[in-house]
Every structure is written in structure tokens, then in C-alpha cells.
Scaffold this active site. Structure first.
Site, PDB file in Angstrom:
ATOM      1  N   ARG A  15       0.802  -1.053   0.054  1.00  0.00           N
ATOM      2  CA  ARG A  15       0.092  -0.029   0.016  1.00  0.00           C
ATOM      3  C   ARG A  15       1.072   1.148   0.040  1.00  0.00           C
ATOM      4  O   ARG A  15       2.081   1.198   0.247  1.00  0.00           O
ATOM      5  CB  ARG A  15      -0.832  -0.217   1.325  1.00  0.00           C
ATOM      6  CG  ARG A  15      -1.812  -0.826   1.278  1.00  0.00           C
ATOM      7  CD  ARG A  15      -2.798  -1.203   2.569  1.00  0.00           C
ATOM      8  NE  ARG A  15      -1.745  -1.713   3.602  1.00  0.00           N
ATOM      9  CZ  ARG A  15      -2.369  -1.915   4.728  1.00  0.00           C
ATOM     10  NH1 ARG A  15      -3.483  -1.411   5.116  1.00  0.00           N
ATOM     11  NH2 ARG A  15      -1.553  -2.288   5.748  1.00  0.00           N
ATOM     12  N   LYS A  75       1.519   2.073   7.394  1.00  0.00           N
ATOM     13  CA  LYS A  75       2.012   1.483   8.395  1.00  0.00           C
ATOM     14  C   LYS A  75       2.844   2.117   9.490  1.00  0.00           C
ATOM     15  O   LYS A  75       3.531   3.028   8.949  1.00  0.00           O
ATOM     16  CB  LYS A  75       2.694   0.107   8.007  1.00  0.00           C
ATOM     17  CG  LYS A  75       1.711  -0.955   7.528  1.00  0.00           C
ATOM     18  CD  LYS A  75       0.544  -1.187   8.404  1.00  0.00           C
ATOM     19  CE  LYS A  75       0.681  -2.181   9.414  1.00  0.00           C
ATOM     20  NZ  LYS A  75      -0.471  -2.221  10.379  1.00  0.00           N
ATOM     21  N   TYR A  94      -1.115   4.740  10.583  1.00  0.00           N
ATOM     22  CA  TYR A  94      -1.406   3.515  11.659  1.00  0.00           C
ATOM     23  C   TYR A  94      -0.319   3.429  12.525  1.00  0.00           C
ATOM     24  O   TYR A  94       0.930   2.967  12.000  1.00  0.00           O
ATOM     25  CB  TYR A  94      -1.928   2.479  11.109  1.00  0.00           C
ATOM     26  CG  TYR A  94      -3.184   2.358  10.256  1.00  0.00           C
ATOM     27  CD1 TYR A  94      -4.250   2.372  10.985  1.00  0.00           C
ATOM     28  CD2 TYR A  94      -3.330   2.285   8.873  1.00  0.00           C
ATOM     29  CE1 TYR A  94      -5.626   2.651  10.290  1.00  0.00           C
ATOM     30  CE2 TYR A  94      -4.405   2.296   8.414  1.00  0.00           C
ATOM     31  CZ  TYR A  94      -5.453   2.454   8.785  1.00  0.00           C
ATOM     32  OH  TYR A  94      -6.662   2.412   8.125  1.00  0.00           O
ATOM     33  N   HIS A  96      -0.901   2.048  16.090  1.00  0.00           N
ATOM     34  CA  HIS A  96      -0.944   0.668  17.152  1.00  0.00           C
ATOM     35  C   HIS A  96      -0.001   0.665  18.109  1.00  0.00           C
ATOM     36  O   HIS A  96       0.705  -0.658  18.678  1.00  0.00           O
ATOM     37  CB  HIS A  96      -1.128  -0.621  16.249  1.00  0.00           C
ATOM     38  CG  HIS A  96      -2.225  -0.555  15.125  1.00  0.00           C
ATOM     39  ND1 HIS A  96      -3.340  -0.828  15.632  1.00  0.00           N
ATOM     40  CD2 HIS A  96      -2.102  -0.603  14.044  1.00  0.00           C
ATOM     41  CE1 HIS A  96      -4.191  -0.640  14.328  1.00  0.00           C
ATOM     42  NE2 HIS A  96      -3.372  -0.471  13.435  1.00  0.00           N
ATOM     43  N   GLU A 118      -5.882   5.181  13.979  1.00  0.00           N
ATOM     44  CA  GLU A 118      -6.660   4.098  14.448  1.00  0.00           C
ATOM     45  C   GLU A 118      -7.346   4.748  15.916  1.00  0.00           C
ATOM     46  O   GLU A 118      -8.210   4.011  16.144  1.00  0.00           O
ATOM     47  CB  GLU A 118      -6.085   2.815  14.722  1.00  0.00           C
ATOM     48  CG  GLU A 118      -4.962   2.865  15.972  1.00  0.00           C
ATOM     49  CD  GLU A 118      -3.536   3.363  15.310  1.00  0.00           C
ATOM     50  OE1 GLU A 118      -2.749   3.261  16.323  1.00  0.00           O
ATOM     51  OE2 GLU A 118      -3.524   3.702  14.365  1.00  0.00           O
ATOM     52  N   SER A 220     -20.958 -12.926  24.543  1.00  0.00           N
ATOM     53  CA  SER A 220     -19.699 -13.287  24.736  1.00  0.00           C
ATOM     54  C   SER A 220     -19.339 -13.611  25.961  1.00  0.00           C
ATOM     55  O   SER A 220     -19.230 -12.535  26.869  1.00  0.00           O
ATOM     56  CB  SER A 220     -18.651 -12.535  23.905  1.00  0.00           C
ATOM     57  OG  SER A 220     -17.443 -12.873  24.036  1.00  0.00           O
ATOM     58  N   VAL A 267      -7.366 -10.959  13.508  1.00  0.00           N
ATOM     59  CA  VAL A 267      -7.379  -9.815  12.697  1.00  0.00           C
ATOM     60  C   VAL A 267      -6.811  -8.737  14.010  1.00  0.00           C
ATOM     61  O   VAL A 267      -6.523  -7.636  13.427  1.00  0.00           O
ATOM     62  CB  VAL A 267      -8.463  -9.381  12.109  1.00  0.00           C
ATOM     63  CG1 VAL A 267      -8.569  -8.052  11.591  1.00  0.00           C
ATOM     64  CG2 VAL A 267      -8.998 -10.393  11.250  1.00  0.00           C
ATOM     65  N   ASP A 270      -2.826  -6.527  15.262  1.00  0.00           N
ATOM     66  CA  ASP A 270      -2.106  -5.201  15.444  1.00  0.00           C
ATOM     67  C   ASP A 270      -2.109  -4.687  16.700  1.00  0.00           C
ATOM     68  O   ASP A 270      -1.386  -3.814  17.163  1.00  0.00           O
ATOM     69  CB  ASP A 270      -2.652  -4.146  14.591  1.00  0.00           C
ATOM     70  CG  ASP A 270      -2.377  -4.286  12.962  1.00  0.00           C
ATOM     71  OD1 ASP A 270      -1.067  -4.301  13.063  1.00  0.00           O
ATOM     72  OD2 ASP A 270      -2.852  -3.965  12.056  1.00  0.00           O
ATOM     73  N   ALA A 299      -0.089  -9.365  10.350  1.00  0.00           N
ATOM     74  CA  ALA A 299      -0.003  -7.845  10.957  1.00  0.00           C
ATOM     75  C   ALA A 299      -0.627  -6.624   9.748  1.00  0.00           C
ATOM     76  O   ALA A 299      -1.084  -5.874  10.168  1.00  0.00           O
ATOM     77  CB  ALA A 299       1.043  -7.367  11.644  1.00  0.00           C
TER      78      ALA A 299
END
Length: 367
Positions: A15, A75, A94, A96, A118, A220, A267, A270, A299
């Protein structure tokens, strides 16, 4: 403002932080844009595409960082990029942080202005810059999970949709957020039996309203998770705590209760993952096996479909990039409270509560 778009250096990350269309809008607003040579090739955008809209192509990543006031990328910076970040330089990507103390401490040391896609949060409490990549990752999770359920890939040998006379595969989705909804939609479309778990009854009601009858919902809790992992072939981890480390919902001891060859696609990797045995993998080497359970924990999953991902990302990041470029980060964040929530580290100070709590850091003194 001078904006730099470097080539991503994370393993198999194709990307790019801005499409030519996005660069066109920035230049139309009288900003200068430097793009590293070859930065967009993996997404199908070439140097000539950027030059046609007025971007200036630079040969090296070092030049892009050195000559730019704001870096727009995809990233988080990796170790070889740390020293390129300048004091006061805006880095919009991003991050994280909650899953990486080393990255957090490196960004504190560099004293840049780290604005994380994020954690940008709108008035409804949604995460507009995370949503498109969560949509891509949720859909991809089923594609990858279905592939790794095949026997040559070390899976159980189950076809998710089944065939006449054979029951369909069973998919357990942890979390009814964007990732979970998209995963459930894809799995249901293949004909799999889908169970989706969440602690938010409002989300579960929504799932019941919009999904077909072979998608069922349950609250859950550990009891229900332990019950379902015994019978499901594919488990999708799609749990998100905004800006914080994901909770461990599946512990190591639970793996022994799963069918040999079952597949976990986490998923949430990250943010540290929602499975105790999760560790980040790459597209080059995407899986590992523990207790006969296949773990797929890439990731940067959306990096495998870079054209779709880059266009989807630029669609949502561009308005914020323009605000930052037009007004500077301080004025832009004062005017836009959703963008202000994206501030994670500012010139050596961690300003995001969940990151401070993750690593027992000292909160900045507000004057």
C-alpha cells in the site's frame, strides 16, 4: 505545507499513503508533495501518475523524511525509519502503539507529532480511518481462513460452504464490530454456518436484523467461547478496544479443545491479538501451528490487496490530511475534536491515556 509520501518498508506491504488523486487535491490547495520513487507501484500507481498531478519524485526515503513537514504513510515506522523522524515533524499513519513498547519509546525519543489513524474518533464513537481497513481485513479473514482450512495448507480439509449431503463448515466470529460484521457477511455468503459473539447487545441485535438465519448470535463470555471452539472449524478474532491492547479471549489451554486442523485468523494482531498464542506473522510466512491449530496472524492483511486498500484509505484520510496541511496540527486539532483524538505522542509526551496505561508511563503535566 510540505508533505512527504514514503515507500512502505514493512514486509510485503504494497500500500501507499496517498493516491495520485489525493496528491492532486493537496497540490490544488497550494501544498508541496514529495513522493518517494516507486512508492505507489505496488498499488498500481507509478511515478508518472504522481508527476502528472504535480508531485515531486525523490529517490530515497531519507530525502522524503528530511524535506517534509508532514509524513503521510500507511504502517507504523519500523526500526530503520526511527532516526529519520525529526523533532516536531507530523507523522500521520497507523501506529497501534499499545502493541509495541519499543515503537512507543522510539517515537517519544524522536519527539515527532504522532497522529494515529486508528484513534481518530468521530462524534458517534466510530473510528472512520480504521473502518475501511477493518472492512478489508474482515472480508479477507474469511478468504484466508477458507484457504488454510484446505488440507495441503495443514487445515482440517473442510469446505466452508459444504456440498449437498455434507454439512457446511462452522465459523466462529469474536466481536460484532466492523471486522466481525464483514467476516460474518463473507462467511454467510459462502454458505457457512456462522456464530458471532459480542458483549454489546445492541450490536448483536443489529446482526440479527441484517444477517440471514444461518448467522446466529450469542453473548460473549468464557463459557460460550469454550463451548463453541470445540465445534467450529474457523475462528475469526475481531475484537477491538480503542487504542488499547486487545483482550485475550482464547487462552493457550483452550487450543487442546479445538479440532486438529482448525484455523484461527486473528485480525486483532495489530493490537496484540485476542488469542494468547498470537504472534505477528507476514505475508511471506503467514502461518504457524500450535497444538495442531493453524494460526494466521498477518499484521498487515490489507496489504495483500493494495489497490483496493490504498484507494479506500485515501478516501477517508484525505480530508484530515487537508485539515492538517491547511491549518497546522495544533489549529486543526482544536477545530476538529475527532482529529484531536488521533494525537498519541506529541514532541516526546504520550498524550493518549490507553498508551500511558499500557506501559505504565507518566502522563504529561497539563499547564
Amino acid at each position: 505545507m510540505i508533505i512527504g509520501v514514503p515507500k512502505e518498508v514493512k514486509n510485503n506491504e504494497s500500500r501507499v499513503g496517498m493516491t495520485p488523486a489525493g496528491v492532486f487535491e493537496l497540490i490544488k490547495n497550494d501544498h508541496t508533495v514529495y513522493v518517494q520513487s516507486g512508492a505507489g507501484e505496488g498499488s498500481g500507481f507509478f511515478n508518472s501518475d504522481y508527476q502528472q498531478v504535480g508531485a515531486i519524485i525523490l529517490d530515497t526515503i531519507g530525502q522524503v523524511y528530511a524535506m517534509s513537514e508532514m509524513i503521510v504513510k500507511v504502517k507504523e515506522p519500523i526500526k530503520e525509519e526511527y532516526d529519520l523522524i525529526q523533532e516536531g515533524q507530523i507523522v500521520f499513519t497507523y501506529f497501534h502503539f499499545a502493541s509495541s513498547e519499543s515503537l512507543t519509546r522510539a517515537m517519544i525519543k524522536q519527539k515527532g507529532v504522532c497522529i494515529a489513524y486508528e484513534t481518530v474518533e468521530d462524534e458517534e464513537g466510530t473510528l472512520p480511518l480504521l473502518t475501511p481497513m477493518s472492512e478489508v481485513a474482515g472480508r479477507m479473514a474469511i478468504q484466508q481462513g477458507a484457504k488454510y482450512l484446505e488440507k495441503p495448507k495443514k487445515g482440517r480439509g473442510v469446505l466452508l460452504g459444504g456440498v449437498p449431503g455434507v454439512a457446511p463448515g462452522r465459523v466462529l466470529v469474536l466481536g460484532a464490530g466492523t471486522v466481525g460484521i464483514q467476516a460474518a457477511k463473507m462467511a454467510a455468503g459462502l454458505g457457512a454456518h456462522v456464530t458471532i459473539l459480542d458483549v454489546n447487545m445492541k450490536r448483536l441485535r443489529y446482526v440479527n436484523d441484517v444477517m440471514p438465519s444461518h448467522v446466529v448470535t450469542e453473548f460473549s463470555n468464557e463459557f460460550n467461547i469454550r463451548k463453541h471452539i470445540k465445534t467450529h472449524d474457523l475462528i475469526i478474532g475481531g475484537v477491538l478496544l480503542k487504542g488499547a491492547k486487545a483482550p485475550n479471549l482464547i487462552s493457550r489451554d483452550m487450543l487442546k479443545e479445538m479440532n486438529p486442523g482448525a484455523v484461527i485468523v486473528d485480525v486483532a494482531v495489530d493490537q496484540g491479538g485476542c488469542v494468547e498464542t498470537t504472534k505477528a506473522t507476514t505475508h511471506e510466512d503467514p502461518i504457524y501451528i500450535i497444538d495442531d491449530v493453524v494460526h494466521y496472524c498477518v499484521a498487515n492483511m490489507p496489504g495483500a490487496v493494495p489497490y483496493t486498500s490504498t484507494v479506500a484509505l485515501t478516501n477517508v484520510t484525505l480530508p484530515y490530511v487537508l485539515k492538517l496541511a491547511n491549518n497546522g496540527w495544533q489549529s486543526a486539532c482544536r477545530m476538529d475534536k475527532s482529529l484531536e483524538k488521533g494525537l498519541n505522542i506529541v514532541e516526546g509526551e504520550v498524550v493518549y491515556k490507553e498508551i500511558i496505561e499500557s506501559f505504565d508511563l507518566v502522563a504529561p503535566v497539563l499547564v
